[in-house]
Design an enzyme around this catalytic site. Structure first.
Site, PDB file in Angstrom:
ATOM      1  N   GLY A  22     -28.495 -38.274  10.773  1.00 20.28           N
ATOM      2  CA  GLY A  22     -27.403 -39.006  10.155  1.00 20.28           C
ATOM      3  C   GLY A  22     -27.646 -40.503  10.195  1.00 20.28           C
ATOM      4  O   GLY A  22     -28.623 -40.981  10.789  1.00 20.28           O
ATOM      5  N   ARG A  46     -31.243 -29.569  12.703  1.00 17.11           N
ATOM      6  CA  ARG A  46     -31.207 -28.444  11.772  1.00 17.11           C
ATOM      7  C   ARG A  46     -32.370 -28.531  10.795  1.00 17.11           C
ATOM      8  O   ARG A  46     -32.738 -27.553  10.161  1.00 17.11           O
ATOM      9  CB  ARG A  46     -29.869 -28.425  11.023  1.00 17.11           C
ATOM     10  CG  ARG A  46     -28.686 -28.050  11.918  1.00 17.11           C
ATOM     11  CD  ARG A  46     -27.377 -28.079  11.188  1.00 17.11           C
ATOM     12  NE  ARG A  46     -26.951 -29.446  10.897  1.00 17.11           N
ATOM     13  CZ  ARG A  46     -25.740 -29.764  10.451  1.00 17.11           C
ATOM     14  NH1 ARG A  46     -24.845 -28.814  10.264  1.00 17.11           N
ATOM     15  NH2 ARG A  46     -25.422 -31.026  10.203  1.00 17.11           N
ATOM     16  N   ARG A  47     -32.933 -29.729  10.678  1.00 21.65           N
ATOM     17  CA  ARG A  47     -34.136 -29.921   9.863  1.00 21.65           C
ATOM     18  C   ARG A  47     -34.966 -31.028  10.508  1.00 21.65           C
ATOM     19  O   ARG A  47     -34.425 -31.900  11.194  1.00 21.65           O
ATOM     20  CB  ARG A  47     -33.774 -30.300   8.422  1.00 21.65           C
ATOM     21  CG  ARG A  47     -33.036 -31.620   8.280  1.00 21.65           C
ATOM     22  CD  ARG A  47     -32.671 -31.902   6.831  1.00 21.65           C
ATOM     23  NE  ARG A  47     -32.086 -33.228   6.652  1.00 21.65           N
ATOM     24  CZ  ARG A  47     -30.827 -33.523   6.843  1.00 21.65           C
ATOM     25  NH1 ARG A  47     -29.983 -32.571   7.236  1.00 21.65           N
ATOM     26  NH2 ARG A  47     -30.378 -34.748   6.634  1.00 21.65           N
ATOM     27  N   GLY A  85     -21.991 -35.080  13.168  1.00 20.19           N
ATOM     28  CA  GLY A  85     -20.735 -34.956  12.448  1.00 20.19           C
ATOM     29  C   GLY A  85     -20.952 -34.627  10.992  1.00 20.19           C
ATOM     30  O   GLY A  85     -22.071 -34.651  10.482  1.00 20.19           O
ATOM     31  N   TYR A 139      -9.348 -35.603   9.989  1.00 20.42           N
ATOM     32  CA  TYR A 139     -10.507 -36.299  10.547  1.00 20.42           C
ATOM     33  C   TYR A 139     -10.202 -36.987  11.877  1.00 20.42           C
ATOM     34  O   TYR A 139     -10.883 -36.731  12.876  1.00 20.42           O
ATOM     35  CB  TYR A 139     -11.055 -37.299   9.525  1.00 20.42           C
ATOM     36  CG  TYR A 139     -12.372 -37.919   9.928  1.00 20.42           C
ATOM     37  CD1 TYR A 139     -13.571 -37.250   9.710  1.00 20.42           C
ATOM     38  CD2 TYR A 139     -12.420 -39.172  10.536  1.00 20.42           C
ATOM     39  CE1 TYR A 139     -14.792 -37.808  10.078  1.00 20.42           C
ATOM     40  CE2 TYR A 139     -13.636 -39.733  10.900  1.00 20.42           C
ATOM     41  CZ  TYR A 139     -14.808 -39.049  10.672  1.00 20.42           C
ATOM     42  OH  TYR A 139     -16.003 -39.606  11.050  1.00 20.42           O
ATOM     43  N   LYS A 143     -11.622 -35.810  15.713  1.00 21.97           N
ATOM     44  CA  LYS A 143     -12.339 -36.769  16.548  1.00 21.97           C
ATOM     45  C   LYS A 143     -11.620 -36.967  17.878  1.00 21.97           C
ATOM     46  O   LYS A 143     -12.247 -37.063  18.941  1.00 21.97           O
ATOM     47  CB  LYS A 143     -12.484 -38.106  15.817  1.00 21.97           C
ATOM     48  CG  LYS A 143     -13.396 -38.067  14.599  1.00 21.97           C
ATOM     49  CD  LYS A 143     -14.812 -37.655  14.969  1.00 21.97           C
ATOM     50  CE  LYS A 143     -15.743 -37.708  13.754  1.00 21.97           C
ATOM     51  NZ  LYS A 143     -17.098 -37.204  14.072  1.00 21.97           N
ATOM     52  N   ARG A 176     -20.096 -40.162  -1.363  1.00 22.11           N
ATOM     53  CA  ARG A 176     -18.702 -40.127  -0.937  1.00 22.11           C
ATOM     54  C   ARG A 176     -17.973 -41.169  -1.766  1.00 22.11           C
ATOM     55  O   ARG A 176     -18.072 -42.360  -1.501  1.00 22.11           O
ATOM     56  CB  ARG A 176     -18.581 -40.439   0.557  1.00 22.11           C
ATOM     57  CG  ARG A 176     -19.383 -39.478   1.447  1.00 22.11           C
ATOM     58  CD  ARG A 176     -19.255 -39.848   2.908  1.00 22.11           C
ATOM     59  NE  ARG A 176     -20.080 -39.011   3.747  1.00 22.11           N
ATOM     60  CZ  ARG A 176     -20.168 -39.136   5.085  1.00 22.11           C
ATOM     61  NH1 ARG A 176     -19.471 -40.060   5.698  1.00 22.11           N
ATOM     62  NH2 ARG A 176     -20.941 -38.338   5.786  1.00 22.11           N
TER      63      ARG A 176
END
Length: 241
Positions: A22, A46-47, A85, A139, A143, A176
């Protein structure tokens, strides 16, 4: 391993980073890999991350299934940086968002503690400004629930960072729309002057500074188990280095 509550420039650490692909996570990887105090760095991914920076030999990349995270991967570490996240849009539903954003993080934190039961541990989490466990909004509520869950685990040190509007260092893979509209304003002098925005690099630097006790205030000066840093403190700590 040495306690994070007695850090100094000579103390060596083994770190886990969760969320390394991220925007904030990539900056944390850079900060941690450049710091000689971290002699072992394990990424939970995950990658695979394309990393060509310094000290590559001390990095271990572990491709994992967060639904079945192996506790053994966390053994032998004393510092955990979590910038993991997602968003509701990326997750696909509120339920999926809660599972990925909250449950994966709290499960990893629990496994980190059980895998290193005899070691004083430091867990550092990148949360969000306005986080509140009883918020009406998804959200900030999630958190806030993560923050409360981490505090309940009673690590030797639990450090929570609440940045404002994040300014990424590179364009996001997933658009986004709301952020795209606000970004030019927050990236201007207005965002920086008001403290309404935070460069991801500043968050990462503040997390490293606090983890290694490089700032004016050190973990040894803090009596409580957990400490929350709001945006103003994050920016000040980042600028101290």
């Amino acid at each position: 391993m040495s306690s994070p509550t007695s850090v100094s420039s000579s103390v060596k650490h083994a770190a886990v980073i969760m969320g390394a692909t991220g925007a904030v996570g990539k900056a944390v990887v850079r900060e941690v890999m450049e710091a000689s105090n971290f002699t072992k760095v394990t990424l939970l991914l995950r990658r695979e991350l394309d990393y060509n920076g310094p000290n590559k030999e001390k990095m271990q990349q572990k491709i994992v299934d967060f639904d079945n995270l192996d506790e053994n991967l966390l053994a032998g570490h004393d510092v955990f940086f979590c910038t993991f996240g997602t968003t509701r849009a990326q997750a696909g539903s509120a339920e999926a968002f809660e599972k990925i954003d909250r449950d994966y993080v709290l499960n990893a934190a629990k496994l980190f503690k059980s895998a290193n039961a005899s070691t004083p541990l430091h867990f550092l989490y990148c949360s969000s400004g306005g986080a509140k466990a009883n918020s009406w909004f998804l959200y900030p509520r999630v958190k806030g629930q993560i923050e409360e869950g981490l505090k309940a685990l009673k690590f030797a040190q639990c450090s929570i960072f609440r940045p404002a509007f994040l300014l990424p260092e590179e364009k996001r893979n997933h658009s986004r729309m709301a952020e795209d509209l606000v970004h030019p304003i927050m990236n201007s002098g207005f965002g920086k002057w008001t403290g309404f925005s935070t460069p991801v690099g500043a968050v990462a630097r503040a997390m490293r500074v606090w983890a290694l006790g490089e700032g004016e205030v050190k973990p040894t000066d803090v009596k409580e188990l957990s400490r929350t840093f709001e945006n103003k403190e994050i920016l000040a700590m980042a600028e101290s280095q």
